[in-house]
Design a protein around this motif. Sequence first.
Motif: not given
Length: 157
Positions: A132-133, A135-137, A140
């Motif tokens: 998840r982290w 993918e968020e990166k 962004r």
Amino acid sequence: MTEAATCTAAVSDREPVGLAEAIGDAVVVADPEGAITVWNPAAERIFGFTAAEALGETLDLITPERHRRRHWDGYAKTMHTGVTRYGAQTLRVPAIHKDGRQLSIAFTVGMVRDASDRVTGIVAVIRDETERWAEEKRLRQRVAELEASSDPSYRAP
């Protein structure tokens, strides 16, 4: 006996370790010195260490070296005071997998006490948020790229 009563009776008859075996999040319990005393199957899956490898080891097993001093300073203070400053707050920190890769984990902690209210350890309920982290990166970065390409005066960070 009603279904709810049966469920409650079944749960109350089980040891806490038995409950830890049944849930999908990692449950790790450490004693006041930081030695691991509970390591459930989800902890094995997330961190790669078997219970046999983890039990009796310190939390250094999964704590990145660069974070250990801060971790142990806070751990000692928590064991001394019997109070965690995080309460029900979800913490997000890096961790280490057995194969050496870095993980991003989210967890909550709670104090473990005996019948006389003496602190006997701390429990952490841990979830792997590495994917998840990442993918968020990626999202962004993509948003920054799109903003930069649509506005010639915009400068991406």
